[in-house]
Scaffold this active site. Structure first.
Site, PDB file in Angstrom:
ATOM      1  CG  HIS A 174      -3.382  -3.741   3.005  1.00 32.21           C
ATOM      2  ND1 HIS A 174      -2.446  -3.259   3.967  1.00 32.21           N
ATOM      3  CD2 HIS A 174      -4.157  -2.869   2.502  1.00 32.21           C
ATOM      4  CE1 HIS A 174      -2.474  -1.912   3.989  1.00 32.21           C
ATOM      5  NE2 HIS A 174      -3.660  -1.664   2.966  1.00 32.21           N
ATOM      6  CB  CYS A 215      -1.059  -0.171   1.194  1.00 32.76           C
ATOM      7  SG  CYS A 215      -2.347   1.095   0.920  1.00 32.76           S
ATOM      8  CD  GLU A 243      -0.756  -6.863   4.563  1.00 35.00           C
ATOM      9  OE1 GLU A 243      -0.334  -7.249   3.541  1.00 35.00           O
ATOM     10  OE2 GLU A 243      -1.086  -5.737   4.850  1.00 35.00           O
TER      11      GLU A 243
HETATM   12  N1  GLN Z   1      -1.639   6.508   3.024  1.00 33.41           N
HETATM   13  C1  GLN Z   1      -1.988   5.766   2.159  1.00 33.41           C
HETATM   14  C2  GLN Z   1      -3.511   6.158   1.207  1.00 33.41           C
HETATM   15  O1  GLN Z   1      -4.357   6.497   1.998  1.00 33.41           O
HETATM   16  C3  GLN Z   1      -1.754   4.380   2.299  1.00 33.41           C
HETATM   17  C4  GLN Z   1      -2.681   3.833   3.004  1.00 33.41           C
HETATM   18  C5  GLN Z   1      -1.960   2.266   3.550  1.00 33.41           C
HETATM   19  O2  GLN Z   1      -0.977   2.191   3.546  1.00 33.41           O
HETATM   20  N2  GLN Z   1      -3.107   1.535   4.054  1.00 33.41           N
HETATM   21  O3  GLN Z   1      -3.473   5.573   0.148  1.00 33.41           O
END
Ligand code: GLN
Length: 559
Positions: free
Chosen positions: A533, A404, A535
């Site tokens: 994600h 992310c 995970e």
């Molecule tokens: N801050 C980033 C976004 O909002 C990444 C978010 C995250 O890593 N879950 O896109």
């Protein structure tokens, strides 16, 4: 009729109540029952999505997103409807143990109960009545619990109450448990109290007094435990079980020892050795169903999986996890577990090196590691260090998986240091950057509230063939979970970017949102960033494909 198992905690928090709850669920699965878990968080936040991970650990993202609108008014009203898909980290433990996808309605907070009560009062639902904690809030809690068990056709619903018995904010939930236990026949509910039995170094023995006190506290709320699970450094000897039994009014064989152990996945096995599954079955008058599972719901299959995590292997991989929430290891618990899953299946030991990117010499620490996992995150603190980490991985050809934020910062680093756009940045870090290579998603611009408003939950990911991502998943269409407001800006992709080896390896269904990027295998051993994600879907018996590939690439790289 569903059976209800309540789990409360004593002495202090952070003693593994979530693992205990999940393990009890596993014992029920071994006996053929349909099980689920429900967690109560007594804080006033509607969900933990707005909590800092340092404060409360990771947010677990469920596949489903729940539109919680207690008064069922028409359309979407931001004051009466909220999206819930960000849950307490214990849901990660439940899903990893129980295998199922759990619905977000299973996380009840005080915030939700009061939100619903007040909206209903304003609507006029209680007309003429004084609205009170008992019965209005307690009824609401009881109905949430009962509705879930019935709607999902659950045989055994395990309900964990967060916090510690004696906390002011959990009183109404304990009261709801008391009432439910009164309403249902004795054999339909069980109460399991999890406590800490500290080891006194000074006298060299385990101390039961805090357990005695916490059970008294529970009893004064009208709750008598049926089982006590004692967390401790070492195994609880029989004499101490006798003593705890005497002081707490619980039979000695219902006092269960839960000593520190190398892997949490063996906890159900420790409970089985003490016959907790059978004893709970007798108590609930449940006859094991004679279904022969061929999967991990079968005791011996689970044991095979659990044993993988108890081994010591010849090789150890050191994985750097640079980030900003490194003070609380629980901030990244699903990532830690996903790495463990991949390592156990690749038969290597894992050493995670948490690195604070705000400290000066952190690049030195990176040099001692075999691979880098760049963490998810928000905001600006520590970010320049995270971008430097990605630059280091690109230049030094260190296997890298960015999740992310970690994927977005990989793109920022590539644009700055490979493409020469020195002021490239994410709008999240610098809203006025002339080169927003990571920018806010269109749908996010109109949003004013912070809670439950990110792009959340399970979404379809379309994978490009011939990429590392495709080699990992062996599919062109998968489903993974998301939590973000920003995305990689496709306007910055051009022939030159391509010629320098950067590939978009996945999109969303509309083709508008870049879901993954990677460097060509021709120029780098493994450099992958995923907007999703992975995970959250990794399981101890089935590691996430991209985490597995990451670990394989590291092994290959150090050969
Ligand atoms: N801050 C980033 C976004 O909002 C990444 C978010 C995250 O890593 N879950 O896109």
């Amino acid at each position: 009729m569903p059976k209800f198992v309540f789990v409360t905690g004593g002495v202090m928090s952070g003693i593994g109540k979530g693992v205990t709850t999940a393990s009890i669920g596993k014992l029920c699965q071994f006996r053929g029952f349909k099980v689920s878990a429900l967690k109560i968080d007594p804080y006033l936040n509607v969900d933990p999505g707005t909590l800092n991970p340092i404060e409360h650990g990771e947010c677990f993202i469920t596949d489903q997103v729940w539109h919680f609108n207690p008064i069922h008014d028409e359309g979407f009203n931001p004051y009466t409807t909220t999206k819930i898909g960000e849950l307490d980290q214990d849901f990660g433990t439940y899903e990893r143990f129980l295998g199922d996808f759990i619905h977000p309605s299973h996380n009840i907070t005080s915030g939700q109960i009061y939100f619903e009560t007040i909206l209903k009062e304003r609507k006029g639902n209680y007309l003429g009545k004084t609205v009170q904690i008992i019965p209005h809030c307690t009824d609401m809690i009881k109905n949430r619990i009962k509705d879930i068990a019935i709607k999902e056709n659950i045989d055994v619903l395990i309900i964990e109450c967060g916090g510690t018995v004696g906390d002011v904010e959990s009183i109404i939930f304990l009261e709801a448990f008391r009432q439910l236990r009164l309403e249902y026949p004795k054999e339909d509910t069980a109460l399991i109290h999890v406590t800490l039995v500290p080891f006194s170094e000074a006298v060299g023995e385990l101390k039961s007094k805090p357990t005695q006190h916490s059970v008294k506290e529970l009893q004064s709320a009208g709750l008598q435990p049926d089982f006590i699970i004692c967390r401790s450094k070492i195994e609880i000897p029989a004499e101490l079980k006798q003593k705890i039994s005497l002081f707490t009014n619980v039979p000695p064989d219902h006092v269960i020892s839960n000593p520190d152990i190398k892997s949490i996945y063996s906890v159900p096995l420790i409970f089985e050795e003490q016959r907790l599954g059978d004893l709970l079955g007798y108590h609930l008058n449940l006859k094991p169903k004679l279904v022969e599972f061929s999967n991990v719901n079968n005791y011996s299959e689970w044991k095979k999986t659990a044993d993988l995590y108890m081994q010591k292997y010849d090789q150890t991989l050191k994985i750097a996890m640079p980030g900003k929430y490194v003070d609380n290891k629980d901030s990244y618990v699903s990532i830690n577990e996903a790495l463990k899953h991949a390592c156990a299946h690749e038969q290597v030991n894992l050493e995670i090196v948490f690195i604070d990117t705000e400290q000066e010499n952190f690049i030195q620490e990176l040099k001692n590691c075999d691979g880098i996992l760049l963490t998810p995150g928000f905001g600006t603190r520590g970010v320049e260090g995270m971008i430097k980490t990605a630059k280091f991985a690109i230049e030094q050809k260190v296997p890298y998986l960015g999740i992310c934020f970690g994927a977005q910062l990989f793109f920022v680093a590539f644009m700055r240091y490979q493409m020469g756009i020195s002021d490239a940045n994410s709008n999240e870090i610098d809203p006025n950057t002339p080169n927003p290579v990571v920018s806010m998603m269109d749908e996010q611009h109109k949003i004013v509230n912070m809670g439950g408003t990110m792009r959340l939950g399970g979404q379809t990911v379309i994978i490009k063939e011939g990429t590392l991502l495709h080699q990992s998943y062996k599919a062109t269409e998968i489903r993974e979970r998301f939590r973000h407001r920003y995305h990689i800006n496709q306007n910055y992709f051009n022939e030159e970017v391509k010629s320098k080896g950067l590939i978009i390896s996945a999109y969303d269904k509309t083709g508008k949102i870049v879901n993954a990027i990677e460097l060509s295998e021709k120029i780098h051993p493994f450099m992958v960033g995923t907007q999703f994600h992975p995970e959250y879907c990794s399981r101890p018996y089935k590691p996430s494909p991209i985490y597995l590939k990451f670990i394989q690439a590291i092994k290959e790289n150090i050969k």
